[in-house]
Design an enzyme around this catalytic site. Structure first.
Site, mmCIF file in Angstrom:
data_model
loop_
_atom_site.group_PDB
_atom_site.id
_atom_site.type_symbol
_atom_site.label_atom_id
_atom_site.label_comp_id
_atom_site.label_asym_id
_atom_site.label_seq_id
_atom_site.Cartn_x
_atom_site.Cartn_y
_atom_site.Cartn_z
ATOM 1 N N ASP A 53 0.838 -1.196 0.000
ATOM 2 C CA ASP A 53 0.000 0.000 0.000
ATOM 3 C C ASP A 53 0.878 1.253 0.000
ATOM 4 O OD1 ASP A 53 -2.192 1.611 0.101
ATOM 5 O OD2 ASP A 53 -3.012 0.800 1.966
ATOM 6 N N ASP A 54 0.720 2.090 -1.020
ATOM 7 C CA ASP A 54 1.414 3.388 -1.091
ATOM 8 C C ASP A 54 2.940 3.283 -1.108
ATOM 9 O OD1 ASP A 54 -1.182 4.291 -0.866
ATOM 10 O OD2 ASP A 54 -0.788 5.722 0.743
ATOM 11 N N CYS A 95 -5.908 4.148 -4.139
ATOM 12 C CA CYS A 95 -6.047 2.762 -3.717
ATOM 13 C C CYS A 95 -7.211 1.984 -4.338
ATOM 14 C CB CYS A 95 -6.199 2.812 -2.211
ATOM 15 S SG CYS A 95 -6.520 1.266 -1.493
ATOM 16 N N LYS A 147 -5.676 -5.902 3.582
ATOM 17 C CA LYS A 147 -6.506 -4.755 3.228
ATOM 18 C C LYS A 147 -7.445 -5.079 2.054
ATOM 19 C CE LYS A 147 -6.247 -0.016 1.576
ATOM 20 N NZ LYS A 147 -5.415 1.147 1.260
ATOM 21 N N HIS A 149 -10.652 -2.633 1.024
ATOM 22 C CA HIS A 149 -10.912 -1.269 0.544
ATOM 23 C C HIS A 149 -11.550 -1.192 -0.849
ATOM 24 C CE1 HIS A 149 -9.587 3.198 1.053
ATOM 25 N NE2 HIS A 149 -10.862 2.987 1.305
ATOM 26 N N SER A 191 -10.648 14.688 23.345
ATOM 27 C CA SER A 191 -12.031 15.095 23.600
ATOM 28 C C SER A 191 -12.921 13.854 23.720
ATOM 29 C CB SER A 191 -12.543 15.984 22.452
ATOM 30 O OG SER A 191 -13.957 15.996 22.439
ATOM 31 N N HIS A 262 1.118 2.195 4.227
ATOM 32 C CA HIS A 262 0.194 3.335 4.217
ATOM 33 C C HIS A 262 0.370 4.115 5.512
ATOM 34 C CE1 HIS A 262 -3.567 5.602 4.090
ATOM 35 N NE2 HIS A 262 -3.749 5.192 2.846
ATOM 36 N N ASP A 315 -0.138 -0.425 -4.799
ATOM 37 C CA ASP A 315 -1.414 -0.020 -5.407
ATOM 38 C C ASP A 315 -1.436 1.392 -5.979
ATOM 39 O OD1 ASP A 315 -1.367 1.292 -2.969
ATOM 40 O OD2 ASP A 315 -3.480 0.931 -2.536
ATOM 41 N N ASN A 316 -0.416 2.185 -5.651
ATOM 42 C CA ASN A 316 -0.308 3.545 -6.216
ATOM 43 C C ASN A 316 1.019 4.122 -5.741
ATOM 44 O OD1 ASN A 316 -2.801 3.824 -3.914
ATOM 45 N ND2 ASN A 316 -0.915 4.927 -3.486
ATOM 46 N N LYS A 335 0.995 10.050 -5.242
ATOM 47 C CA LYS A 335 -0.353 9.479 -5.142
ATOM 48 C C LYS A 335 -1.416 10.569 -5.297
ATOM 49 C CE LYS A 335 -3.294 7.104 -1.755
ATOM 50 N NZ LYS A 335 -3.371 6.595 -0.370
HETATM 51 CA CA CA Z 1 -2.821 2.930 -1.568
#
Ligand code: CA
Length: 507
Positions: A53-54, A95, A147, A149, A191, A262, A315-316, A335
């Site tokens: 990924d990435d 992605c 993953k 997605h 928070s 990623h 993937d990219n 990307k």
């Molecule tokens: Ca990706």
């Protein structure tokens, strides 16, 4: 025989298929090799796709990175030497579009995943014919790990689109952890009200297990400590699958998708500081390289290496808006864009004895090509759907024939619904793109840029100018016809086969 894609003629395959450059001798040689394999072993090959990924084009040693950029990748480099290294393999700019193209053999304008679905948004792969479903029909056991997605909605989940089993998460790494981390999201993490607000949003906070046709069952909530263990757990699951399948005689398809690298990367404890760079992204690259080593070792130990076609890719391009949680591409931008840095990805194809070792090629290869190529290698070519447009080109002879050449004449670049560019040979003609800012090296474009159109087009010579900085158009007008004819043929296909948008709201 010399070969030049710019002057090569294409052959029509069918109305719903991308035209190809026919290489008759090469096709015959590859077919003979495949027939010899089948008659010798009486079986079809397994397929093991390992998708990062990435991860950038240049991150691996075999692409000029590795030790030179603070993260050696000996296992990936060894696998590259054992097979074919592609230097012009193209994904989509992000992605989900890329992954759905791998699954369907179709470009995002056709499968409809034009951008990633986020935080439980509906929309995904449902209604598409996937490589997993066609391989399952052809007698394969199909396993997805890691993953996904390509839609969190039930009908788009892996166990409903062709996979026998799935063990992984349905969305993307940062969605599980970003809001838990006070460094990145202090206004939520500190928070109670906002933490409760995001916890109540309808996206699954867990990674899941599912079997064909069933519901996804939660395995464990993905907190930050859990996230750091995911790639190790998923690799172990795939190792078990490979070992289990080694005892049977059914061919199989393993679609293994890592969480890394990623953003945000929280390496497994044993990898912390393990890279010379000592950075979490680089430590993650070390782990990803080890995972390739583990899966290849499992194949070897179970005697399946010579029966398995392995693909390793990303993937990219790298996500430069989260720098330095991203890394190396030698190309322009990142990307989210259709500059080379966004879509040109590493790709290694290995199948000992069937794909020649020590071989690199700059022939064009698109993610969509893996669909018909895999079906051809599985002897299931006839199952390619004819009721929809298939952009992928059968590249089985590119992979199997000695010094094989690509059958693809053009690569088309799309930025969601905007046609951006076309590549043929070493030239890329660009009509539109996303802006980047060369003055801001920490944040060069990607998703942040604005749409820009070039009324006359720009022409880049990717051999002389891989960073796409000098339009060569005025000197090279003789090429215009070659590019515009390819472009207009491609755009005309959308008349008979209209584009699709699977997302609930266009972006
Ligand atoms: Ca990706």
């Amino acid at each position: 025989m010399p070969f030049d894609p710019i002057v090569a003629e294409t052959t029509r395959v069918a109305d719903h298929r991308e035209p190809v450059i026919a290489h008759a001798e090469q096709t015959a040689a590859a077919r003979a090799r495949l027939e010899e394999y089948r008659s010798k072993h009486g079986r079809n090959p397994n397929f093991c796709w390992i998708l990062f990924d990435d991860v950038g084009w240049g991150d691996f040693g075999c692409y000029g990175g590795g030790v030179a950029v603070g993260a050696p990748t000996p296992n990936i480099d060894r696998l590259a030497r054992a097979g074919l290294l592609l230097t012009s393999c193209y994904s989509e700019p992000s992605c989900s579009p890329s992954r759905a193209t791998l699954m369907t053999g179709r470009l995002p304008m056709r499968h409809g995943l034009l951008r990633p679905p986020m935080y439980g948004e509906p929309g995904g792969l449902q209604g598409e014919v996937t490589i997993a479903s066609l391989l399952a029909d052809a007698g394969y056991t199909t396993q997805a790990v890691g993953k996904w997605h390509m839609g969190e909605n039930r009908e788009s989940q892996p166990q409903h689109v062709g996979f026998d089993d799935f063990y992984g998460f349905l969305s993307v790494s940062d969605m599980y952890t970003e809001w838990r981390d006070p460094y990145f999201f202090p206004e939520i993490a500190y928070s109670e009200e906002r933490t409760k607000w995001i916890e109540n949003q309808p996206f699954n906070k867990c990674f899941v297990h599912a079997t064909r046709g069933g519901d996804a069952e939660d395995v464990e909530e993905v907190t930050i400590p859990v996230l750091s263990t995911l790639d190790d757990k998923w690799a172990a699951y795939s190792e078990d699958f490979i070992k289990r399948m080694g005892g049977g005689d059914k061919p199989w398809f393993l679609y293994h998708n890592t969480r890394g690298a990623h953003f945000d990367n929280y390496p497994l404890e044993k990898y912390l500081g393990s890279s010379p760079a000592k950075h979490p992204y680089k430590d993650t690259i070390i782990e990803l390289d080890d995972i390739v080593g583990r899966l290849v070792a499992a194949l070897r130990e179970t005697g399946q290496l010579e029966h398995t076609m392995i693909m390793v890719s990303s993937d990219n391009g790298p996500e430069m808006e989260t720098w330095p949680d991203a890394a190396y591409t030698p190309f322009r931008c990142a990307k989210g864009s259709t500059w080379e840095g966004g879509v040109r990805v590493p790709a290694i194809m290995a199948w000992p004895g069937m794909i020649d070792a020590d071989h690199a090629s700059d022939g064009l290869f698109n993610f969509s090509d893996l669909f018909p190529t895999t079906l051809a290698l599985a002897g299931a070519h006839a199952s390619i759907p004819d009721d929809r447009f298939i952009d992928g080109v059968d590249q089985s002879s590119f992979l199997l024939a000695p010094d094989g050449r690509s059958h693809r004449k053009y690569h088309y670049y799309w930025l969601q619904t905007m046609f951006s560019a076309v590549r043929c040979g070493e030239y890329k003609m660009m009509l539109a793109s996303i802006s980047d800012d060369s003055r801001d090296v920490m944040n060069p474009g990607g998703f942040t840029g604005v749409e820009q159109k070039y009324p006359y087009g720009r022409l880049y010579n990717l051999y002389l100018d891989p960073k796409e900085t000098h339009s060569y158009l005025i000197r090279k007008l003789a090429y215009i016809e070659a590019f515009t004819s390819g472009m207009s043929h491609h755009l005309r296909t959308f008349g008979k086969y209209p584009p699709k948008n699977a997302m609930s709201r266009p972006s």
